[in-house]
Design an enzyme around this catalytic site. Sequence first.
Site, PDB file in Angstrom:
ATOM      1  N   ALA A   1       0.671  -1.483   0.132  1.00 55.56           N
ATOM      2  CA  ALA A   1       0.323  -0.078   0.218  1.00 55.56           C
ATOM      3  C   ALA A   1       0.800   1.440   0.172  1.00 55.56           C
ATOM      4  CB  ALA A   1      -0.464  -0.225   1.302  1.00 55.56           C
ATOM      5  N   LYS A   2       0.662   2.268  -0.501  1.00 57.10           N
ATOM      6  CA  LYS A   2       1.364   3.659  -0.103  1.00 57.10           C
ATOM      7  C   LYS A   2       0.132   4.599  -0.053  1.00 57.10           C
ATOM      8  CE  LYS A   2       6.081   5.201  -0.070  1.00 57.10           C
ATOM      9  NZ  LYS A   2       6.308   4.095   0.067  1.00 57.10           N
TER      10      LYS A   2
END
Length: 409
Positions: free
Chosen positions: A101-102
Amino acid sequence: MNTIEAALYYFNQAANHLELSAPVRKLLLTPKRELKVQIAIPLDNGEVATFIGFRIQHDDARGPMKGGLRYHPEVDADEVTTLAQLMTWKTAVVDLPYGGAKGGIGVDPKSLSRNELERITRGFIDAIHDTIGPDRDIPAPDMGTNAQVMAWAVNQYEKYHGFSPAVITGKPLELHGSQGREEATGRGVMIITKATFAALHRPLSGAKVALQGFGNVGYFAAAFLHEAGAKILGVTDVTGGVWNPLGLDVPALKKWAAEKGSVAGFPGSTPLTNDELLRSDVDLLIPAALGGVLTEEIARDVRAKVIIEAANAPTLAVADEVLNKKGIVVVPDILANAGGVTVSYFEWVQNLQQFRWDLAKIRGELDRIMTAGFDEVWRVSRERKVSLRTAAYIIGIGRVARATQLAGY
Ligand code: NAD
C-alpha cells in the site's frame, strides 16, 4: 519515460517470463482499493485550508497491506498507485507476510507549522481510520513524514479503536517503536552490497563508492560501508557535493552536515555536482536520494561496475537497458532498500507479541532476511539468465500470483 512507466515495463518483463495471461496481469496490477479524501484544517492564521489525501491499497493476497505515508507537494494518485504496487513486490521479494500500500498528502510539510502538521495528520487519520488496521493496512513514514507524525497518527487511530500500536510502524521508541528502525534501510543496503560483492568475487574492503543523498538512507549506508572497509569517495546532497580520492571520513562528514546543513565545503574535499558523481570512476554507485536520476544519457557514461538502488525507482527503463548492455550489475530497489520495511515488520511483530527485541536480535534477523532475499534473486537471475531486477520481479510477482491463485477469487 517516467517512473510510473518504468514500473509497468519491469512488471511486464517479469510477467512475460512467468507467462502470465492478460487477465491475471490485470488482476495483479489493479489496486484493491483507492481512497481519495478531503482534509480540511484551520491554519494558525484562522483561515481554512483544504488538502487531498490518498491511501492506495494495492494487494493483500499475502497479508495485511504495508507502505508509507508521503507528504510532498507532488503527491498524486498515479504516483502513489505505482509506489503501492512496488511495495507489493518488495514485501514479496524478501518474503514478508504482507501486501502493498502507499499513501500521502499533496502538501509541502515545510510550509506548515508543527501544529498544522499535527492537525493535517489527525485529519487524514479521521478520514482513513476505518480502512487501515493492524490486520488490514499498516502505514509507516516516507518522504516528508517521521516518527513524530507516526506518533500523532497512532494516537488519533487509538481514539477510535483503543490501544493498537501495531497499526503503524516507524513510531518513536517511547511509543512502541523498534530498535534499529532508523538505521534499517541503510543497514540493509550494506548487507545487500556485501552479498553482491561476495557473489561477484569482488573485495568490498577498499572498494571505491559514490553516493547520492546523505539523508536517512544515504548516511547509514555510507556509515556501515565505511565500517566494512569501503572507501566513500563522493557524496552529494540537495545543496552540493564533496569528493576526496582518498576516501571521505564519514563520521566527520556527518558531523559537518549536521552543523552546516549540507555536506558542501567539507574540509579536505573538492566540490562535486550530481552529474559528476553519477559519472565518477568508482566501483560502486549508490543513488540514495531521488527517483529517475539514472537517465539514458547518464547511464551511457556510468563507470561504476555495480549500482545498488537505495532510492526508490532511481533508474528509468531505457537507462536500465543501457546499464544491462554495458554489463553493469544493478541491484534493484525492491530488494536493495527492503531493510526499512523488514524492520517495520519486526516492529509490528513486537507490538503484536508485546515483547521487545534488542538491537542485536533486530540486526541478526535483518541480516538473515536480506541475505536470503539476495540469494534467491541471485539464483533466479543465474538460472533464467536475466538481470537481478527481472529476477526480483519474477520472484515478487510470482509469489503474489501463486497466493492469489491458491486462495481463489
Ligand atoms: P531523506 O529525506 O532523509 O534524505 C534525502 C537525501 O537526498 C538528503 O540528503 C537530500 O539532501 C538528498 N537530495 C534531495 N534532493 C537531491 C538532489 N537533487 N541531489 C542530490 N541529493 C538530493 O530521505 P531518505 O529516507 O534517506 O530516502 C532516500 C530515498 O530512499 C528515497 O528515494 C526514499 O523513497 C528511499 N527509501 C527510504 C526508506 C527509508 O526507510 N527511509 C526506505 C526505502 C526507500
